[in-house]
Design a protein around this motif. Structure first.
Motif, mmCIF file in Angstrom:
data_model
loop_
_atom_site.group_PDB
_atom_site.id
_atom_site.type_symbol
_atom_site.label_atom_id
_atom_site.label_comp_id
_atom_site.label_asym_id
_atom_site.label_seq_id
_atom_site.Cartn_x
_atom_site.Cartn_y
_atom_site.Cartn_z
ATOM 1 N N GLU A 162 -8.936 8.826 4.623
ATOM 2 C CA GLU A 162 -8.916 7.415 4.281
ATOM 3 C C GLU A 162 -8.697 7.194 2.790
ATOM 4 O OE1 GLU A 162 -12.347 5.440 5.863
ATOM 5 O OE2 GLU A 162 -11.924 6.094 7.891
ATOM 6 N N TRP A 163 -8.392 8.235 2.053
ATOM 7 C CA TRP A 163 -8.272 8.100 0.605
ATOM 8 C C TRP A 163 -7.109 7.226 0.165
ATOM 9 C CZ3 TRP A 163 -3.838 9.878 -1.682
ATOM 10 C CH2 TRP A 163 -3.073 10.777 -0.946
ATOM 11 N N ASP A 164 -6.157 6.975 1.072
ATOM 12 C CA ASP A 164 -5.038 6.110 0.701
ATOM 13 C C ASP A 164 -5.257 4.665 1.147
ATOM 14 O OD1 ASP A 164 -4.690 6.363 3.420
ATOM 15 O OD2 ASP A 164 -2.545 6.746 3.318
ATOM 16 N N GLY A 165 -6.443 4.369 1.683
ATOM 17 C CA GLY A 165 -6.765 3.011 2.090
ATOM 18 C C GLY A 165 -6.561 2.740 3.565
ATOM 19 N N ASP A 166 -5.833 3.598 4.267
ATOM 20 C CA ASP A 166 -5.642 3.433 5.708
ATOM 21 C C ASP A 166 -6.783 4.113 6.453
ATOM 22 O OD1 ASP A 166 -3.221 2.103 5.438
ATOM 23 O OD2 ASP A 166 -2.012 3.915 5.652
ATOM 24 N N PRO A 167 -7.224 3.538 7.564
ATOM 25 C CA PRO A 167 -8.213 4.231 8.373
ATOM 26 C C PRO A 167 -7.651 5.559 8.874
ATOM 27 C CG PRO A 167 -7.859 1.981 9.157
ATOM 28 C CD PRO A 167 -6.833 2.260 8.118
ATOM 29 N N TRP A 168 -8.504 6.543 9.081
ATOM 30 C CA TRP A 168 -8.015 7.875 9.472
ATOM 31 C C TRP A 168 -7.224 7.860 10.774
ATOM 32 C CZ3 TRP A 168 -9.142 10.498 13.855
ATOM 33 C CH2 TRP A 168 -10.265 10.102 14.571
ATOM 34 N N PRO A 169 -7.544 7.030 11.781
ATOM 35 C CA PRO A 169 -6.698 7.038 12.983
ATOM 36 C C PRO A 169 -5.256 6.602 12.694
ATOM 37 C CG PRO A 169 -8.816 6.028 13.494
ATOM 38 C CD PRO A 169 -8.745 6.198 12.000
ATOM 39 N N ARG A 197 0.813 0.676 -2.331
ATOM 40 C CA ARG A 197 1.575 1.765 -2.956
ATOM 41 C C ARG A 197 1.714 2.919 -1.957
ATOM 42 N NH1 ARG A 197 -0.265 5.317 -8.145
ATOM 43 N NH2 ARG A 197 1.607 6.580 -8.222
ATOM 44 N N PRO A 198 2.937 3.441 -1.750
ATOM 45 C CA PRO A 198 3.118 4.577 -0.837
ATOM 46 C C PRO A 198 2.308 5.783 -1.310
ATOM 47 C CG PRO A 198 5.231 3.595 -1.368
ATOM 48 C CD PRO A 198 4.221 2.966 -2.270
ATOM 49 N N SER A 199 1.683 6.458 -0.364
ATOM 50 C CA SER A 199 0.866 7.616 -0.712
ATOM 51 C C SER A 199 1.598 8.902 -0.354
ATOM 52 C CB SER A 199 -0.472 7.567 0.028
ATOM 53 O OG SER A 199 -0.288 7.831 1.400
ATOM 54 N N ALA A 200 1.245 9.951 -1.064
ATOM 55 C CA ALA A 200 1.830 11.263 -0.767
ATOM 56 C C ALA A 200 1.485 11.686 0.653
ATOM 57 C CB ALA A 200 1.329 12.296 -1.775
ATOM 58 N N LEU A 201 0.300 11.332 1.110
ATOM 59 C CA LEU A 201 -0.101 11.664 2.477
ATOM 60 C C LEU A 201 0.889 11.074 3.481
ATOM 61 C CD1 LEU A 201 -2.260 12.785 4.479
ATOM 62 C CD2 LEU A 201 -3.241 10.499 4.446
#
Length: 113
Positions: free
Chosen positions: A1-8, A56-60
């Motif tokens: 969840e470090w990029d702000g999206d829930p893990w699912p 912001r787009p994340s590397a993940l």
């Protein structure tokens, strides 16, 4: 969840999105490398064109989506090809629709691949 999206969303959503992109390219005649390139390009486009205006787009997202896409998408591709060899039309169509529901809908509406 470090990029702000829930893990699912990160695990399942991005993985399935990548696999849908990869599978679409594979079923339209591209090899694995071309399909990975397509999934990467379309995922990157999505992140920078559609999502970048709010997040912001994340590397993940940029790395995981195509990698999960080729892994899940190739399994779906192999399953789709195997189902295509089933002689019973009804069983074949049901299995293909389960493996590729969006593509089955597109083909029913006249898409060539």
């Amino acid at each position: 969840e470090w990029d702000g999206d829930p893990w699912p969303v990160n695990v399942f959503g991005h993985g399935l999105f990548g696999s849908e992109l990869y599978l679409r390219a594979r079923l339209c005649g591209h090899d694995a490398a071309g399909s990975l390139l397509f999934a990467t390009a379309m995922s990157t486009t999505w992140e920078y064109v559609f999502e970048a205006n709010g997040v912001r787009p994340s590397a993940l997202d940029l790395v995981y989506t195509p990698i999960a896409g080729i892994l899940i998408g190739q399994l779906r591709y192999v399953g789709f090809r195997a189902a295509s060899g089933i002689h019973h039309r009804g069983v074949r169509n049901v299995l293909r629709a389960l493996i590729d529901p969006l593509g089955s809908l597109e083909r029913a509406l006249g898409a060539p691949c």
